[in-house]
Each structure stands twice: as C-alpha cells, then as structure tokens.
Write a protein that holds these residues in place. Structure first.
Motif, PDB file in Angstrom:
ATOM      1  N   CYS A 154      69.662 -78.077   5.103  1.00  0.00           N
ATOM      2  CA  CYS A 154      69.350 -76.957   4.623  1.00  0.00           C
ATOM      3  C   CYS A 154      69.367 -76.484   2.862  1.00  0.00           C
ATOM      4  CB  CYS A 154      70.294 -76.013   4.732  1.00  0.00           C
ATOM      5  SG  CYS A 154      70.114 -74.187   4.892  1.00  0.00           S
ATOM      6  N   CYS A 157      67.055 -71.690   9.248  1.00  0.00           N
ATOM      7  CA  CYS A 157      68.887 -72.738   9.119  1.00  0.00           C
ATOM      8  C   CYS A 157      69.668 -71.899  10.504  1.00  0.00           C
ATOM      9  CB  CYS A 157      70.104 -72.586   7.980  1.00  0.00           C
ATOM     10  SG  CYS A 157      71.067 -73.909   8.190  1.00  0.00           S
ATOM     11  N   CYS A 173      72.299 -73.874   2.340  1.00  0.00           N
ATOM     12  CA  CYS A 173      73.707 -74.370   2.661  1.00  0.00           C
ATOM     13  C   CYS A 173      74.564 -75.999   3.174  1.00  0.00           C
ATOM     14  CB  CYS A 173      74.244 -73.199   4.382  1.00  0.00           C
ATOM     15  SG  CYS A 173      73.389 -73.906   5.490  1.00  0.00           S
ATOM     16  N   SER A 209      68.872 -68.478   6.675  1.00  0.00           N
ATOM     17  CA  SER A 209      68.392 -68.853   5.633  1.00  0.00           C
ATOM     18  C   SER A 209      66.863 -69.204   6.279  1.00  0.00           C
ATOM     19  CB  SER A 209      68.462 -69.268   3.847  1.00  0.00           C
ATOM     20  OG  SER A 209      68.318 -71.184   3.947  1.00  0.00           O
ATOM     21  N   HIS A 254      72.622 -72.863  10.409  1.00  0.00           N
ATOM     22  CA  HIS A 254      74.227 -71.996  10.240  1.00  0.00           C
ATOM     23  C   HIS A 254      74.378 -70.897   9.285  1.00  0.00           C
ATOM     24  CE1 HIS A 254      75.149 -76.540  11.586  1.00  0.00           C
ATOM     25  NE2 HIS A 254      74.181 -76.244  11.008  1.00  0.00           N
ATOM     26  N   CYS A 255      73.442 -71.164   8.318  1.00  0.00           N
ATOM     27  CA  CYS A 255      73.060 -69.457   7.610  1.00  0.00           C
ATOM     28  C   CYS A 255      72.296 -68.893   7.775  1.00  0.00           C
ATOM     29  CB  CYS A 255      73.674 -70.312   5.839  1.00  0.00           C
ATOM     30  SG  CYS A 255      71.942 -70.886   5.088  1.00  0.00           S
TER      31      CYS A 255
HETATM   32 ZN   LIG Z   1      71.663 -72.995   5.629  1.00  0.00          ZN
END
Ligand SMILES: [Zn+2]
Length: 133
Positions: free
Chosen positions: A107, A122, A110, A127, A124-125
């Motif tokens: 990513c 993403c 992040c 975006s 995880h974050c």
């Molecule tokens: Zn991310």
C-alpha cells in the motif's frame, strides 16, 4: 491450537539436522513435494519461529519462520500464505513473482502488504488502490 493450520502443523517434508556449535554435522534430507525436492517443516514455522522451517530445492539456504515473516513485513497472514505456497523456490523469489504478477502489492499509504488482485482498497487502511505503480 485450533486454527485452520493446526492439522498441518505436524507435517514435515524431509528432515534437517542443524550444525553443531562448530558448524559441523548439518544434514539436509529433501523429499519431493508438489514441484520440487525440499525440506519443509510446518511445525517449525508455526510453533518454533527461530527453527529452520524451509530449504529450497536449488540451494542450501536455510530459512526460519521469522526469516519468512521478516520478508512479509511481519504480517502473519502474508507470511503464512508465502510459506504454504513454497514447494521448490526461494521465498524471496516467490514473493517477488507475486509482486511482479500483481498478486501482492504494498500500500502506498500505510506500507503494508496485501493480496491486491481485484482489490480497489487497501484492506489495512482503506485507502484507494488502483493497481499500483
Ligand atoms: Zn494501506
């Protein structure tokens, strides 16, 4: 252990005897597995991360679970995916293949690794992701 990997955590393909303190006596015994002759120890990977858990077909380079986790940003799910798929190649090479072929990416926001195929965000974050590079 009651996760999905528990039934495999005692699978050992081949055998490995580490060298003694003088660097002598290392014994690598490879066995054919899916695509190549390797040593692979699921229990070491999942339960003893400092022990050698994988030796590829074409070199005597030894990898511990923590070596493989380190290649994967210490993200356990990615390290498990990489470890599970190893059947002859060096883990660095398999990871590089996945980055090149668009299975995995980092990513931009992040910096974490994720399975990017078909993804637009993403995981995880959150975006936006548009295929990278
Ligand atoms: Zn991310």
């Amino acid at each position: 252990m009651d996760n999905q990997n528990s039934e495999r955590s005692n699978v050992i393909i081949g055998s490995y005897t580490p060298p003694d303190e003088n660097g002598n006596g290392e014994i690598i015994k490879r066995v054919f597995f899916r695509q190549g002759k390797i040593f692979k120890d699921y229990g070491a990977f999942y339960n003893n991360p400092e022990e050698v858990c994988y030796i590829p077909e074409l070199s005597d380079t030894t990898y511990t679970g923590n070596n493989i986790r380190g290649m994967c940003n210490n993200q356990e799910d990615m390290a498990e995916e990489l470890f599970e798929q190893l059947d002859w190649q060096h883990p660095e090479s398999l990871k590089e293949d996945w980055l090149v072929t668009g299975e995995w990416d980092y990513c931009d926001k992040c910096g974490k690794l994720f399975d990017c195929y078909g993804k637009t965000k993403c995981p995880h974050c959150g975006s936006d992701y548009n295929g990278g590079k």
